[in-house]
Design a protein around this motif. Structure first.
Motif, PDB file in Angstrom:
ATOM      1  N   SER A   1       0.838  -1.201   0.000  1.00 48.05           N
ATOM      2  CA  SER A   1       0.000   0.000   0.000  1.00 48.05           C
ATOM      3  C   SER A   1       0.877   1.256   0.000  1.00 48.05           C
ATOM      4  O   SER A   1       1.013   1.920   1.029  1.00 48.05           O
ATOM      5  CB  SER A   1      -0.907   0.012   1.232  1.00 48.05           C
ATOM      6  OG  SER A   1      -1.666  -1.169   1.308  1.00 48.05           O
ATOM      7  N   PRO A   2       1.448   1.609  -1.131  1.00 51.26           N
ATOM      8  CA  PRO A   2       2.377   2.738  -1.166  1.00 51.26           C
ATOM      9  C   PRO A   2       1.737   4.058  -0.754  1.00 51.26           C
ATOM     10  O   PRO A   2       2.413   4.979  -0.320  1.00 51.26           O
ATOM     11  CB  PRO A   2       2.825   2.790  -2.623  1.00 51.26           C
ATOM     12  CG  PRO A   2       1.719   2.146  -3.375  1.00 51.26           C
ATOM     13  CD  PRO A   2       1.179   1.088  -2.468  1.00 51.26           C
ATOM     14  N   TYR A   3       0.435   4.137  -0.834  1.00 59.49           N
ATOM     15  CA  TYR A   3      -0.303   5.352  -0.507  1.00 59.49           C
ATOM     16  C   TYR A   3      -0.483   5.556   0.997  1.00 59.49           C
ATOM     17  O   TYR A   3      -1.040   6.561   1.420  1.00 59.49           O
ATOM     18  CB  TYR A   3      -1.675   5.327  -1.176  1.00 59.49           C
ATOM     19  CG  TYR A   3      -2.390   4.011  -1.008  1.00 59.49           C
ATOM     20  CD1 TYR A   3      -3.098   3.721   0.154  1.00 59.49           C
ATOM     21  CD2 TYR A   3      -2.322   3.045  -2.008  1.00 59.49           C
ATOM     22  CE1 TYR A   3      -3.722   2.513   0.324  1.00 59.49           C
ATOM     23  CE2 TYR A   3      -2.952   1.822  -1.852  1.00 59.49           C
ATOM     24  CZ  TYR A   3      -3.647   1.558  -0.681  1.00 59.49           C
ATOM     25  OH  TYR A   3      -4.260   0.347  -0.520  1.00 59.49           O
ATOM     26  N   ILE A   4       0.022   4.650   1.813  1.00 58.95           N
ATOM     27  CA  ILE A   4      -0.145   4.758   3.259  1.00 58.95           C
ATOM     28  C   ILE A   4       0.435   6.062   3.802  1.00 58.95           C
ATOM     29  O   ILE A   4      -0.049   6.609   4.770  1.00 58.95           O
ATOM     30  CB  ILE A   4       0.425   3.525   3.984  1.00 58.95           C
ATOM     31  CG1 ILE A   4      -0.143   3.437   5.380  1.00 58.95           C
ATOM     32  CG2 ILE A   4       1.928   3.517   3.993  1.00 58.95           C
ATOM     33  CD1 ILE A   4      -0.061   2.056   5.990  1.00 58.95           C
ATOM     34  N   HIS A   5       1.461   6.591   3.139  1.00 61.78           N
ATOM     35  CA  HIS A   5       2.064   7.867   3.528  1.00 61.78           C
ATOM     36  C   HIS A   5       1.820   8.919   2.442  1.00 61.78           C
ATOM     37  O   HIS A   5       2.674   9.756   2.178  1.00 61.78           O
ATOM     38  CB  HIS A   5       3.567   7.701   3.758  1.00 61.78           C
ATOM     39  CG  HIS A   5       3.892   6.702   4.827  1.00 61.78           C
ATOM     40  ND1 HIS A   5       3.638   6.946   6.163  1.00 61.78           N
ATOM     41  CD2 HIS A   5       4.418   5.457   4.766  1.00 61.78           C
ATOM     42  CE1 HIS A   5       4.014   5.891   6.877  1.00 61.78           C
ATOM     43  NE2 HIS A   5       4.481   4.980   6.051  1.00 61.78           N
ATOM     44  N   HIS A   6       0.649   8.858   1.831  1.00 61.17           N
ATOM     45  CA  HIS A   6       0.372   9.719   0.680  1.00 61.17           C
ATOM     46  C   HIS A   6       0.498  11.210   1.003  1.00 61.17           C
ATOM     47  O   HIS A   6       1.040  11.969   0.202  1.00 61.17           O
ATOM     48  CB  HIS A   6      -1.005   9.427   0.101  1.00 61.17           C
ATOM     49  CG  HIS A   6      -1.330  10.253  -1.093  1.00 61.17           C
ATOM     50  ND1 HIS A   6      -0.656  10.117  -2.289  1.00 61.17           N
ATOM     51  CD2 HIS A   6      -2.229  11.250  -1.283  1.00 61.17           C
ATOM     52  CE1 HIS A   6      -1.129  10.984  -3.152  1.00 61.17           C
ATOM     53  NE2 HIS A   6      -2.083  11.691  -2.570  1.00 61.17           N
ATOM     54  N   ASN A   7       0.012  11.649   2.130  1.00 62.86           N
ATOM     55  CA  ASN A   7       0.099  13.074   2.458  1.00 62.86           C
ATOM     56  C   ASN A   7       1.543  13.553   2.515  1.00 62.86           C
ATOM     57  O   ASN A   7       1.858  14.660   2.076  1.00 62.86           O
ATOM     58  CB  ASN A   7      -0.628  13.379   3.769  1.00 62.86           C
ATOM     59  CG  ASN A   7      -2.136  13.351   3.587  1.00 62.86           C
ATOM     60  OD1 ASN A   7      -2.643  13.529   2.488  1.00 62.86           O
ATOM     61  ND2 ASN A   7      -2.849  13.105   4.677  1.00 62.86           N
ATOM     62  N   GLU A   8       2.442  12.710   3.026  1.00 66.24           N
ATOM     63  CA  GLU A   8       3.862  13.065   3.068  1.00 66.24           C
ATOM     64  C   GLU A   8       4.426  13.182   1.643  1.00 66.24           C
ATOM     65  O   GLU A   8       5.138  14.137   1.330  1.00 66.24           O
ATOM     66  CB  GLU A   8       4.656  12.017   3.850  1.00 66.24           C
ATOM     67  CG  GLU A   8       4.319  11.978   5.321  1.00 66.24           C
ATOM     68  CD  GLU A   8       4.956  10.781   6.010  1.00 66.24           C
ATOM     69  OE1 GLU A   8       6.075  10.363   5.618  1.00 66.24           O
ATOM     70  OE2 GLU A   8       4.325  10.251   6.944  1.00 66.24           O
ATOM     71  N   TYR A   9       4.108  12.203   0.800  1.00 68.71           N
ATOM     72  CA  TYR A   9       4.593  12.242  -0.590  1.00 68.71           C
ATOM     73  C   TYR A   9       4.015  13.432  -1.336  1.00 68.71           C
ATOM     74  O   TYR A   9       4.704  14.124  -2.070  1.00 68.71           O
ATOM     75  CB  TYR A   9       4.246  10.940  -1.325  1.00 68.71           C
ATOM     76  CG  TYR A   9       5.308   9.897  -1.160  1.00 68.71           C
ATOM     77  CD1 TYR A   9       6.395   9.857  -2.013  1.00 68.71           C
ATOM     78  CD2 TYR A   9       5.245   8.957  -0.151  1.00 68.71           C
ATOM     79  CE1 TYR A   9       7.391   8.910  -1.869  1.00 68.71           C
ATOM     80  CE2 TYR A   9       6.230   8.007   0.009  1.00 68.71           C
ATOM     81  CZ  TYR A   9       7.301   7.993  -0.849  1.00 68.71           C
ATOM     82  OH  TYR A   9       8.284   7.058  -0.695  1.00 68.71           O
ATOM     83  N   LYS A  10       2.728  13.675  -1.118  1.00 70.96           N
ATOM     84  CA  LYS A  10       2.048  14.769  -1.813  1.00 70.96           C
ATOM     85  C   LYS A  10       2.661  16.119  -1.434  1.00 70.96           C
ATOM     86  O   LYS A  10       2.823  16.990  -2.293  1.00 70.96           O
ATOM     87  CB  LYS A  10       0.554  14.733  -1.464  1.00 70.96           C
ATOM     88  CG  LYS A  10      -0.293  15.703  -2.208  1.00 70.96           C
ATOM     89  CD  LYS A  10      -1.750  15.502  -1.817  1.00 70.96           C
ATOM     90  CE  LYS A  10      -2.625  16.573  -2.400  1.00 70.96           C
ATOM     91  NZ  LYS A  10      -4.013  16.415  -2.023  1.00 70.96           N
ATOM     92  N   ASN A  11       3.016  16.307  -0.177  1.00 70.90           N
ATOM     93  CA  ASN A  11       3.626  17.559   0.270  1.00 70.90           C
ATOM     94  C   ASN A  11       5.082  17.679  -0.161  1.00 70.90           C
ATOM     95  O   ASN A  11       5.527  18.753  -0.571  1.00 70.90           O
ATOM     96  CB  ASN A  11       3.512  17.697   1.792  1.00 70.90           C
ATOM     97  CG  ASN A  11       2.086  17.940   2.232  1.00 70.90           C
ATOM     98  OD1 ASN A  11       1.304  18.538   1.508  1.00 70.90           O
ATOM     99  ND2 ASN A  11       1.746  17.462   3.410  1.00 70.90           N
ATOM    100  N   LYS A  12       5.819  16.603  -0.066  1.00 65.48           N
ATOM    101  CA  LYS A  12       7.248  16.630  -0.412  1.00 65.48           C
ATOM    102  C   LYS A  12       7.453  16.701  -1.924  1.00 65.48           C
ATOM    103  O   LYS A  12       8.325  17.405  -2.417  1.00 65.48           O
ATOM    104  CB  LYS A  12       7.936  15.391   0.159  1.00 65.48           C
ATOM    105  CG  LYS A  12       9.435  15.396  -0.015  1.00 65.48           C
ATOM    106  CD  LYS A  12      10.060  14.210   0.704  1.00 65.48           C
ATOM    107  CE  LYS A  12      11.570  14.231   0.555  1.00 65.48           C
ATOM    108  NZ  LYS A  12      12.186  13.094   1.264  1.00 65.48           N
ATOM    109  N   TYR A  13       6.630  15.944  -2.678  1.00 67.09           N
ATOM    110  CA  TYR A  13       6.747  15.888  -4.139  1.00 67.09           C
ATOM    111  C   TYR A  13       5.459  16.444  -4.746  1.00 67.09           C
ATOM    112  O   TYR A  13       4.584  15.726  -5.173  1.00 67.09           O
ATOM    113  CB  TYR A  13       6.984  14.453  -4.596  1.00 67.09           C
ATOM    114  CG  TYR A  13       8.150  13.799  -3.900  1.00 67.09           C
ATOM    115  CD1 TYR A  13       9.454  14.200  -4.166  1.00 67.09           C
ATOM    116  CD2 TYR A  13       7.949  12.789  -2.968  1.00 67.09           C
ATOM    117  CE1 TYR A  13      10.530  13.600  -3.531  1.00 67.09           C
ATOM    118  CE2 TYR A  13       9.026  12.183  -2.322  1.00 67.09           C
ATOM    119  CZ  TYR A  13      10.305  12.597  -2.607  1.00 67.09           C
ATOM    120  OH  TYR A  13      11.370  12.011  -1.978  1.00 67.09           O
TER     121      TYR A  13
END
Length: 170
Positions: free
Chosen positions: A100-112
């Motif tokens: 489930s790569p989206y488990i940290h989606h908010n972090e990825y969305k903010n960083k990238y």
């Protein structure tokens, strides 16, 4: 003697089953797509910041949020059907190994964020070229659709010996 044959046959079947399981695991692993970044043969996921989508290399599918749940599809969502995967930046997810790569989606969305570009990436393969104008140009930018040395966007030859009907001028 008969017992020894049964044991040998059982051992052969168990060994064959183990070999078959190993083969099916190797077959299930997906190959990186041609638009994927060079040098990351063992990674399972990419994050595509421009479309806030993950790509699962192993399953050859995109993972995106449809407003209600995370879905796994072979294609990008309809609103991104013209997104150029060859030009878009891919964040290689070396640090994640789950399902489930989206488990940290908010972090990825903010960083990238959308439009994010890190260091230069080269694609594994080249973008397919489309010669038929009826075929989708989703992999081509407007600048690449027409060879500027040969013709303008209307197909007129720019380098002919004709300039408004006058011969000899270029």
């Amino acid at each position: 003697m008969k017992t020894l044959k049964i044991i040998a046959l059982s051992a052969a079947l168990i060994l064959a089953g183990a070999l078959q399981a190993q083969i099916s695991v190797n077959v299930q692993l997906g190959a990186a797509p041609q638009w994927g970044p060079v040098g990351y043969n063992n990674v399972r996921y990419y994050y595509l910041p421009d479309v806030e989508t993950y790509y699962d290399v192993q399953n050859s599918s995109f993972i995106y949020y449809n407003g209600k749940t995370w879905v796994h599809q072979r294609n990008l969502p309809n609103q991104y059907r013209n997104y150029d995967l060859y030009k878009g930046y891919k964040v290689v997810m070396n640090d994640y190994h789950g399902n489930s790569p989206y488990i940290h989606h908010n972090e990825y969305k903010n960083k990238y964020y959308k439009g994010y570009h890190g260091k230069e990436q080269k694609n594994i393969g080249k973008r397919p070229e489309y010669k038929n104008s009826n075929v989708s140009h989703s992999y081509k930018s407007n600048n690449e659709r027409f060879d500027s040395k040969k013709s303008d966007k209307h197909g007129n030859n720019k380098h002919s010996n004709h300039d408004n009907g006058k011969k000899g001028k270029k």
